[in-house]
Motif scaffolding. Structure first.
Motif, PDB file in Angstrom:
ATOM      1  N   VAL A   1      36.903  32.045  34.482  1.00  0.00           N
ATOM      2  CA  VAL A   1      37.540  30.872  34.004  1.00  0.00           C
ATOM      3  C   VAL A   1      39.000  30.721  34.434  1.00  0.00           C
ATOM      4  O   VAL A   1      39.430  29.605  34.737  1.00  0.00           O
ATOM      5  CB  VAL A   1      37.495  30.571  32.548  1.00  0.00           C
ATOM      6  CG1 VAL A   1      38.198  29.425  31.970  1.00  0.00           C
ATOM      7  CG2 VAL A   1      35.937  30.593  32.083  1.00  0.00           C
ATOM      8  N   SER A   2      39.764  31.751  34.260  1.00  0.00           N
ATOM      9  CA  SER A   2      41.214  31.626  34.529  1.00  0.00           C
ATOM     10  C   SER A   2      41.247  31.677  36.178  1.00  0.00           C
ATOM     11  O   SER A   2      42.270  31.021  36.497  1.00  0.00           O
ATOM     12  CB  SER A   2      41.797  33.061  34.089  1.00  0.00           C
ATOM     13  OG  SER A   2      41.231  34.254  34.529  1.00  0.00           O
ATOM     14  N   LEU A   3      40.388  32.383  36.844  1.00  0.00           N
ATOM     15  CA  LEU A   3      40.200  32.203  38.375  1.00  0.00           C
ATOM     16  C   LEU A   3      40.046  30.691  38.935  1.00  0.00           C
ATOM     17  O   LEU A   3      40.723  30.416  39.778  1.00  0.00           O
ATOM     18  CB  LEU A   3      39.405  33.028  39.025  1.00  0.00           C
ATOM     19  CG  LEU A   3      39.230  33.163  40.566  1.00  0.00           C
ATOM     20  CD1 LEU A   3      40.712  33.871  41.127  1.00  0.00           C
ATOM     21  CD2 LEU A   3      38.073  33.940  41.096  1.00  0.00           C
TER      22      LEU A   3
ATOM     23  N   VAL B   1      41.132  28.287  37.334  1.00  0.00           N
ATOM     24  CA  VAL B   1      42.354  27.541  37.166  1.00  0.00           C
ATOM     25  C   VAL B   1      43.642  28.294  38.216  1.00  0.00           C
ATOM     26  O   VAL B   1      44.407  27.385  38.651  1.00  0.00           O
ATOM     27  CB  VAL B   1      43.036  27.748  35.802  1.00  0.00           C
ATOM     28  CG1 VAL B   1      44.433  27.135  35.545  1.00  0.00           C
ATOM     29  CG2 VAL B   1      41.887  27.226  34.602  1.00  0.00           C
ATOM     30  N   VAL B   2      43.563  29.200  38.446  1.00  0.00           N
ATOM     31  CA  VAL B   2      44.698  30.071  39.436  1.00  0.00           C
ATOM     32  C   VAL B   2      44.337  29.339  40.873  1.00  0.00           C
ATOM     33  O   VAL B   2      45.321  29.263  41.648  1.00  0.00           O
ATOM     34  CB  VAL B   2      44.436  31.535  39.212  1.00  0.00           C
ATOM     35  CG1 VAL B   2      45.193  32.162  40.138  1.00  0.00           C
ATOM     36  CG2 VAL B   2      45.025  31.839  37.794  1.00  0.00           C
ATOM     37  N   ILE B   3      43.335  29.286  41.271  1.00  0.00           N
ATOM     38  CA  ILE B   3      42.999  29.155  42.672  1.00  0.00           C
ATOM     39  C   ILE B   3      43.510  27.461  43.263  1.00  0.00           C
ATOM     40  O   ILE B   3      44.571  27.527  44.018  1.00  0.00           O
ATOM     41  CB  ILE B   3      41.353  29.097  43.104  1.00  0.00           C
ATOM     42  CG1 ILE B   3      41.127  30.387  43.214  1.00  0.00           C
ATOM     43  CG2 ILE B   3      41.157  28.350  44.360  1.00  0.00           C
ATOM     44  CD1 ILE B   3      39.510  30.678  43.613  1.00  0.00           C
ATOM     45  N   PRO B   4      43.145  26.478  42.096  1.00  0.00           N
ATOM     46  CA  PRO B   4      43.970  25.280  42.465  1.00  0.00           C
ATOM     47  C   PRO B   4      45.532  25.269  42.251  1.00  0.00           C
ATOM     48  O   PRO B   4      46.312  24.492  42.758  1.00  0.00           O
ATOM     49  CB  PRO B   4      43.419  24.210  41.642  1.00  0.00           C
ATOM     50  CG  PRO B   4      42.162  24.724  41.304  1.00  0.00           C
ATOM     51  CD  PRO B   4      42.336  26.196  41.326  1.00  0.00           C
ATOM     52  N   ALA B   5      46.067  26.267  41.370  1.00  0.00           N
ATOM     53  CA  ALA B   5      47.556  26.307  41.378  1.00  0.00           C
ATOM     54  C   ALA B   5      48.196  27.081  42.471  1.00  0.00           C
ATOM     55  O   ALA B   5      49.442  27.047  42.531  1.00  0.00           O
ATOM     56  CB  ALA B   5      47.442  27.324  39.766  1.00  0.00           C
ATOM     57  N   THR B   6      47.360  27.542  43.526  1.00  0.00           N
ATOM     58  CA  THR B   6      48.274  27.931  44.624  1.00  0.00           C
ATOM     59  C   THR B   6      48.659  26.850  45.559  1.00  0.00           C
ATOM     60  O   THR B   6      49.528  27.087  46.441  1.00  0.00           O
ATOM     61  CB  THR B   6      47.186  28.839  45.393  1.00  0.00           C
ATOM     62  OG1 THR B   6      46.138  28.325  45.732  1.00  0.00           O
ATOM     63  CG2 THR B   6      46.912  30.045  44.541  1.00  0.00           C
ATOM     64  N   ILE B   7      48.225  25.722  45.187  1.00  0.00           N
ATOM     65  CA  ILE B   7      48.685  24.391  45.972  1.00  0.00           C
ATOM     66  C   ILE B   7      50.114  24.005  45.519  1.00  0.00           C
ATOM     67  O   ILE B   7      50.505  24.147  44.457  1.00  0.00           O
ATOM     68  CB  ILE B   7      47.782  23.474  45.483  1.00  0.00           C
ATOM     69  CG1 ILE B   7      46.355  23.658  46.110  1.00  0.00           C
ATOM     70  CG2 ILE B   7      48.122  21.918  46.435  1.00  0.00           C
ATOM     71  CD1 ILE B   7      45.280  22.603  45.694  1.00  0.00           C
TER      72      ILE B   7
ATOM     73  N   LEU C   1      44.560  33.306  29.123  1.00  0.00           N
ATOM     74  CA  LEU C   1      43.283  33.675  29.419  1.00  0.00           C
ATOM     75  C   LEU C   1      42.810  34.922  29.959  1.00  0.00           C
ATOM     76  O   LEU C   1      42.202  36.086  29.754  1.00  0.00           O
ATOM     77  CB  LEU C   1      42.512  32.514  30.023  1.00  0.00           C
ATOM     78  CG  LEU C   1      42.387  31.210  29.535  1.00  0.00           C
ATOM     79  CD1 LEU C   1      41.763  30.282  30.436  1.00  0.00           C
ATOM     80  CD2 LEU C   1      41.459  31.282  28.299  1.00  0.00           C
ATOM     81  N   ILE C   2      43.808  35.347  31.052  1.00  0.00           N
ATOM     82  CA  ILE C   2      43.815  36.432  31.795  1.00  0.00           C
ATOM     83  C   ILE C   2      44.153  37.738  30.726  1.00  0.00           C
ATOM     84  O   ILE C   2      43.377  38.767  30.846  1.00  0.00           O
ATOM     85  CB  ILE C   2      44.809  36.595  32.988  1.00  0.00           C
ATOM     86  CG1 ILE C   2      44.505  35.614  33.903  1.00  0.00           C
ATOM     87  CG2 ILE C   2      44.753  37.851  33.607  1.00  0.00           C
ATOM     88  CD1 ILE C   2      45.159  34.955  35.126  1.00  0.00           C
ATOM     89  N   VAL C   3      44.906  37.549  29.833  1.00  0.00           N
ATOM     90  CA  VAL C   3      45.579  38.666  28.865  1.00  0.00           C
ATOM     91  C   VAL C   3      44.350  38.999  28.174  1.00  0.00           C
ATOM     92  O   VAL C   3      43.990  40.296  27.878  1.00  0.00           O
ATOM     93  CB  VAL C   3      46.852  38.174  28.361  1.00  0.00           C
ATOM     94  CG1 VAL C   3      47.164  39.212  27.289  1.00  0.00           C
ATOM     95  CG2 VAL C   3      47.857  38.100  29.421  1.00  0.00           C
TER      96      VAL C   3
ATOM     97  N   LEU D   1      47.262  39.468  39.096  1.00  0.00           N
ATOM     98  CA  LEU D   1      48.297  39.763  40.297  1.00  0.00           C
ATOM     99  C   LEU D   1      48.292  38.678  40.957  1.00  0.00           C
ATOM    100  O   LEU D   1      49.553  38.222  41.481  1.00  0.00           O
ATOM    101  CB  LEU D   1      47.578  40.913  40.949  1.00  0.00           C
ATOM    102  CG  LEU D   1      48.456  41.372  42.217  1.00  0.00           C
ATOM    103  CD1 LEU D   1      49.865  42.061  41.958  1.00  0.00           C
ATOM    104  CD2 LEU D   1      47.557  42.356  43.048  1.00  0.00           C
ATOM    105  N   ILE D   2      47.319  37.818  41.333  1.00  0.00           N
ATOM    106  CA  ILE D   2      47.384  36.563  42.235  1.00  0.00           C
ATOM    107  C   ILE D   2      48.261  35.401  41.514  1.00  0.00           C
ATOM    108  O   ILE D   2      49.311  35.046  41.988  1.00  0.00           O
ATOM    109  CB  ILE D   2      45.918  35.835  42.515  1.00  0.00           C
ATOM    110  CG1 ILE D   2      45.175  36.883  43.462  1.00  0.00           C
ATOM    111  CG2 ILE D   2      46.264  34.607  43.192  1.00  0.00           C
ATOM    112  CD1 ILE D   2      43.738  36.586  43.318  1.00  0.00           C
ATOM    113  N   ALA D   3      47.994  35.489  40.303  1.00  0.00           N
ATOM    114  CA  ALA D   3      48.845  34.551  39.406  1.00  0.00           C
ATOM    115  C   ALA D   3      50.403  34.819  39.211  1.00  0.00           C
ATOM    116  O   ALA D   3      51.114  33.883  39.563  1.00  0.00           O
ATOM    117  CB  ALA D   3      48.255  34.344  37.929  1.00  0.00           C
ATOM    118  N   ALA D   4      50.521  36.055  39.332  1.00  0.00           N
ATOM    119  CA  ALA D   4      51.901  36.420  39.095  1.00  0.00           C
ATOM    120  C   ALA D   4      52.695  36.333  40.385  1.00  0.00           C
ATOM    121  O   ALA D   4      53.857  35.958  40.644  1.00  0.00           O
ATOM    122  CB  ALA D   4      52.143  37.761  38.594  1.00  0.00           C
TER     123      ALA D   4
END
Length: 73
Positions: free
Chosen positions: A12-14, A16-22, A35-37, A60-63
């Motif tokens: 679920v968090s992935l 959210v994180v994938i579009p957040a790389t834009i 959610l990751i924690v 790690l990707i989000a950070a």
């Protein structure tokens, strides 16, 4: 069971994180971090390490994305 929940929180968090790389969508990582924690904590209590390790990779990707954007963008 906890490992499965950890993987579910990681997926679920992935999502959210994938579009957040834009560019200009980096603020969405702040919604994914809790959610990751939760996924890492559930994975820590599990007997196997797969879910916890998956959540740590997503963390790690989000950070990295947050640090590249200065924490906001």
């Amino acid at each position: 069971m906890l490992n499965l929940l950890s993987i579910l929180f990681g997926l679920v968090s992935l999502v959210v994180v994938i579009p957040a790389t834009i560019p200009l969508l980096g603020w969405a990582n702040w919604f994914a971090l809790p959610l990751i924690v939760i996924g890492v904590v559930l994975g820590q209590f599990s007997s196997s390490n797969g879910g916890r390790n998956f959540c740590l990779i997503v963390l790690l990707i989000a950070a990295i994305r947050l640090s590249l954007g200065g924490g906001l963008i």
